[in-house]
Design a protein around this motif. Structure first.
Motif, PDB file in Angstrom:
ATOM      1  N   ALA A 140      34.991  46.623  50.206  1.00 36.52           N
ATOM      2  CA  ALA A 140      36.294  46.102  50.356  1.00 36.52           C
ATOM      3  C   ALA A 140      36.095  44.647  50.855  1.00 36.52           C
ATOM      4  O   ALA A 140      37.052  43.681  50.002  1.00 36.52           O
ATOM      5  N   ARG A 141      35.393  44.447  51.629  1.00 30.52           N
ATOM      6  CA  ARG A 141      35.104  42.883  52.091  1.00 30.52           C
ATOM      7  C   ARG A 141      34.646  42.253  51.001  1.00 30.52           C
ATOM      8  O   ARG A 141      34.772  40.858  50.736  1.00 30.52           O
ATOM      9  N   LEU A 142      33.558  42.706  50.240  1.00 28.83           N
ATOM     10  CA  LEU A 142      32.905  41.946  49.185  1.00 28.83           C
ATOM     11  C   LEU A 142      33.721  41.617  48.192  1.00 28.83           C
ATOM     12  O   LEU A 142      33.659  40.704  47.446  1.00 28.83           O
ATOM     13  N   LEU A 143      34.592  42.694  47.700  1.00 25.78           N
ATOM     14  CA  LEU A 143      35.544  42.680  46.546  1.00 25.78           C
ATOM     15  C   LEU A 143      36.655  41.768  46.648  1.00 25.78           C
ATOM     16  O   LEU A 143      37.250  41.238  45.876  1.00 25.78           O
ATOM     17  N   THR A 144      37.274  41.503  48.117  1.00 22.36           N
ATOM     18  CA  THR A 144      38.266  40.728  48.201  1.00 22.36           C
ATOM     19  C   THR A 144      38.069  39.216  47.753  1.00 22.36           C
ATOM     20  O   THR A 144      37.160  38.698  48.078  1.00 22.36           O
ATOM     21  N   GLY A 145      38.974  38.890  46.996  1.00 21.78           N
ATOM     22  CA  GLY A 145      39.051  37.608  46.313  1.00 21.78           C
ATOM     23  C   GLY A 145      38.179  37.443  45.254  1.00 21.78           C
ATOM     24  O   GLY A 145      38.009  36.306  44.838  1.00 21.78           O
ATOM     25  N   ARG A 146      37.693  38.302  44.654  1.00 24.51           N
ATOM     26  CA  ARG A 146      36.756  38.342  43.578  1.00 24.51           C
ATOM     27  C   ARG A 146      37.297  38.980  42.498  1.00 24.51           C
ATOM     28  O   ARG A 146      38.126  39.906  42.235  1.00 24.51           O
ATOM     29  N   ASP A 147      36.791  38.503  41.144  1.00 24.08           N
ATOM     30  CA  ASP A 147      37.465  39.010  39.912  1.00 24.08           C
ATOM     31  C   ASP A 147      36.507  39.732  39.194  1.00 24.08           C
ATOM     32  O   ASP A 147      36.747  39.847  37.878  1.00 24.08           O
ATOM     33  N   TRP A 148      35.445  39.918  39.544  1.00 25.15           N
ATOM     34  CA  TRP A 148      34.397  41.001  38.758  1.00 25.15           C
ATOM     35  C   TRP A 148      33.951  41.801  39.619  1.00 25.15           C
ATOM     36  O   TRP A 148      33.848  42.018  40.951  1.00 25.15           O
ATOM     37  N   LEU A 149      33.302  43.045  38.974  1.00 21.86           N
ATOM     38  CA  LEU A 149      32.591  44.133  39.560  1.00 21.86           C
ATOM     39  C   LEU A 149      31.525  44.628  38.663  1.00 21.86           C
ATOM     40  O   LEU A 149      31.518  44.683  37.355  1.00 21.86           O
ATOM     41  N   GLU A 163      44.204  51.036  36.687  1.00 22.71           N
ATOM     42  CA  GLU A 163      44.729  50.830  38.148  1.00 22.71           C
ATOM     43  C   GLU A 163      44.423  49.764  38.670  1.00 22.71           C
ATOM     44  O   GLU A 163      45.310  49.237  39.726  1.00 22.71           O
ATOM     45  N   TYR A 164      43.440  48.969  38.413  1.00 18.97           N
ATOM     46  CA  TYR A 164      43.175  47.711  38.934  1.00 18.97           C
ATOM     47  C   TYR A 164      43.134  46.336  38.115  1.00 18.97           C
ATOM     48  O   TYR A 164      42.484  45.599  38.594  1.00 18.97           O
ATOM     49  N   ASP A 165      43.396  46.649  36.732  1.00 23.03           N
ATOM     50  CA  ASP A 165      43.239  45.848  35.882  1.00 23.03           C
ATOM     51  C   ASP A 165      41.807  45.083  35.733  1.00 23.03           C
ATOM     52  O   ASP A 165      41.596  43.899  35.462  1.00 23.03           O
ATOM     53  N   LEU A 166      40.983  45.985  35.925  1.00 18.13           N
ATOM     54  CA  LEU A 166      39.409  45.361  35.975  1.00 18.13           C
ATOM     55  C   LEU A 166      38.897  45.954  34.391  1.00 18.13           C
ATOM     56  O   LEU A 166      39.059  47.218  33.926  1.00 18.13           O
ATOM     57  N   SER A 167      38.839  45.054  33.579  1.00 18.80           N
ATOM     58  CA  SER A 167      38.461  45.436  32.208  1.00 18.80           C
ATOM     59  C   SER A 167      36.758  45.409  31.804  1.00 18.80           C
ATOM     60  O   SER A 167      36.270  44.472  32.223  1.00 18.80           O
ATOM     61  N   LEU A 168      36.391  46.242  31.204  1.00 11.94           N
ATOM     62  CA  LEU A 168      35.038  46.379  30.999  1.00 11.94           C
ATOM     63  C   LEU A 168      34.523  45.304  29.984  1.00 11.94           C
ATOM     64  O   LEU A 168      35.085  44.990  29.072  1.00 11.94           O
ATOM     65  N   PHE A 169      33.544  44.551  30.349  1.00 13.79           N
ATOM     66  CA  PHE A 169      33.004  43.396  29.545  1.00 13.79           C
ATOM     67  C   PHE A 169      31.683  43.515  29.225  1.00 13.79           C
ATOM     68  O   PHE A 169      31.265  42.846  28.348  1.00 13.79           O
ATOM     69  N   LEU A 185      41.004  39.841  43.192  1.00 14.72           N
ATOM     70  CA  LEU A 185      41.403  41.191  44.016  1.00 14.72           C
ATOM     71  C   LEU A 185      42.049  40.566  45.281  1.00 14.72           C
ATOM     72  O   LEU A 185      41.346  40.066  46.156  1.00 14.72           O
ATOM     73  N   PRO A 186      43.401  41.113  45.365  1.00 14.55           N
ATOM     74  CA  PRO A 186      43.736  40.810  46.768  1.00 14.55           C
ATOM     75  C   PRO A 186      43.291  41.930  47.727  1.00 14.55           C
ATOM     76  O   PRO A 186      42.637  42.896  47.371  1.00 14.55           O
ATOM     77  N   GLN A 187      43.320  41.655  49.107  1.00 11.85           N
ATOM     78  CA  GLN A 187      42.855  42.742  49.881  1.00 11.85           C
ATOM     79  C   GLN A 187      43.317  43.977  49.903  1.00 11.85           C
ATOM     80  O   GLN A 187      42.482  44.676  50.071  1.00 11.85           O
ATOM     81  N   GLU A 188      44.383  44.308  49.725  1.00  8.81           N
ATOM     82  CA  GLU A 188      45.045  45.518  49.791  1.00  8.81           C
ATOM     83  C   GLU A 188      44.399  46.347  48.487  1.00  8.81           C
ATOM     84  O   GLU A 188      44.090  47.392  48.611  1.00  8.81           O
ATOM     85  N   ARG A 189      44.318  45.924  47.421  1.00 16.30           N
ATOM     86  CA  ARG A 189      43.606  46.361  46.244  1.00 16.30           C
ATOM     87  C   ARG A 189      42.180  46.487  46.326  1.00 16.30           C
ATOM     88  O   ARG A 189      41.735  47.616  45.928  1.00 16.30           O
ATOM     89  N   ALA A 190      41.522  45.616  46.918  1.00 23.03           N
ATOM     90  CA  ALA A 190      40.219  45.704  47.052  1.00 23.03           C
ATOM     91  C   ALA A 190      39.805  46.822  48.062  1.00 23.03           C
ATOM     92  O   ALA A 190      38.741  47.498  47.770  1.00 23.03           O
ATOM     93  N   ARG A 191      40.690  47.018  49.050  1.00 26.20           N
ATOM     94  CA  ARG A 191      40.541  48.211  49.778  1.00 26.20           C
ATOM     95  C   ARG A 191      40.690  49.290  49.187  1.00 26.20           C
ATOM     96  O   ARG A 191      39.717  50.437  49.516  1.00 26.20           O
ATOM     97  N   ALA A 192      41.801  49.657  48.281  1.00 25.61           N
ATOM     98  CA  ALA A 192      41.740  50.810  47.807  1.00 25.61           C
ATOM     99  C   ALA A 192      40.763  51.037  46.799  1.00 25.61           C
ATOM    100  O   ALA A 192      40.085  52.242  46.599  1.00 25.61           O
TER     101      ALA A 192
END
Length: 271
Positions: free
Chosen positions: A255-264, A206-212, A227-234
């Motif tokens: 959502a604010r924290l993850l917007t513009g970020r590529d890891w989680l 769903e979010y193209d976030l791959s386990l690393f 992550l773009p803002q809309e996907r980060a919000r979802a």
């Protein structure tokens, strides 16, 4: 330049030169890294190794390698992930047997497909709703809610204390399947390996976030672009709903924290 805050150079040792001492046998090839000085350096090394192994998935150990190794061994045993019943053993090499009988546990790279097949079979009936509410948003005094750990990954992963990080090269087609190389989640309050697999598959699809990475407490995910803002919000809304007792503003803060970020980072244990 890779290196610890003390200026020590990064040291990489392939498993073929020195197999790391782990509670249970590792079924995949890889290397150990010492003197990683930061989370950013861990991500950079992972990206480098992943680029060197197209068609496979590189899986890093994260926090507390010793504890993660211990619980992985017990989780593998508890959930029967090394069961050989029903599997064809005819193609295995002699080292998988003793006195003509299989050792009773998986110990060679050729046996990894057995572990993977067992994981996927046991995860077949698991749904995302079975994962929701298993974990609390935070445990008192631990500072382990998703906002806190993603604001301060160095502290969450205890990078300064981690003497060794393992990077396994896992022969799987999806990042979620790499869980079979280091299955974890042994205690009753944890997500078990099958629940973790279903969650990782959802984030990947769903979010193209791959386990690393998998540690004693944390799961790490990354994506090829921020992550773009809309996907980060979802994603924030979905993650806040996943953990019991999330405060009203949790989804918005994530959502604010993850917007513009590529890891989680996600916590998959109680504390």
């Amino acid at each position: 330049m890779f290196g610890s805050p003390r200026g020590q150079p990064l040291k990489l040792v392939p498993f073929t030169q020195a197999k790391p001492r782990t509670f249970g046998p590792l079924l995949c090839d890889g290397l150990s890294a010492r003197n990683l000085g930061s989370f950013a350096e861990l991500l950079a090394l992972h990206a480098r190794l992943q680029a060197e192994h197209p068609g496979q998935r590189v899986l890093a150990s994260l926090d507390d390698l010793g504890q993660a190794s211990y619980t992985s061994g017990h989780a593998t045993d508890h959930h029967g992930l090394d069961d050989i019943e029903g599997h064809d053993l005819s193609g295995l090499r002699a080292e998988a047997f003793e006195n003509g009988e299989h050792r009773g546990y998986l110990s060679t790279p050729a046996e990894f497909p057995i572990r993977l097949a067992n994981l996927l079979e046991r995860a077949r009936e698991i749904r995302l709703e079975h994962v929701a509410g298993v974990l609390d948003w935070e445990t008192s005094g631990d500072g382990n809610d998703l906002v806190t750990i993603n604001q301060a990954p160095e502290a969450a992963l205890r990078i300064a204390q981690e003497k060794e990080v393992l990077f396994q090269v896992v022969p799987v087609g999806t990042a979620a399947q790499a869980i079979a190389a280091f299955p974890n989640g042994y205690f009753s309050a944890d997500l078990d390996p099958m629940q973790t697999y279903v969650l990782a598959r959802r984030l990947e699809d769903e979010y193209d976030l791959s386990l690393f990475g998998i540690g004693a407490r944390m799961l790490g995910f990354r994506r090829p672009a921020a992550l773009p803002q809309e996907r980060a919000r979802a994603l924030g809304e979905e993650l806040a709903a996943l953990y019991a007792g999330a405060p009203p503003k949790a989804a918005e803060a994530l959502a604010r924290l993850l917007t513009g970020r590529d890891w989680l980072l996600l916590r998959y244990t109680e504390s």
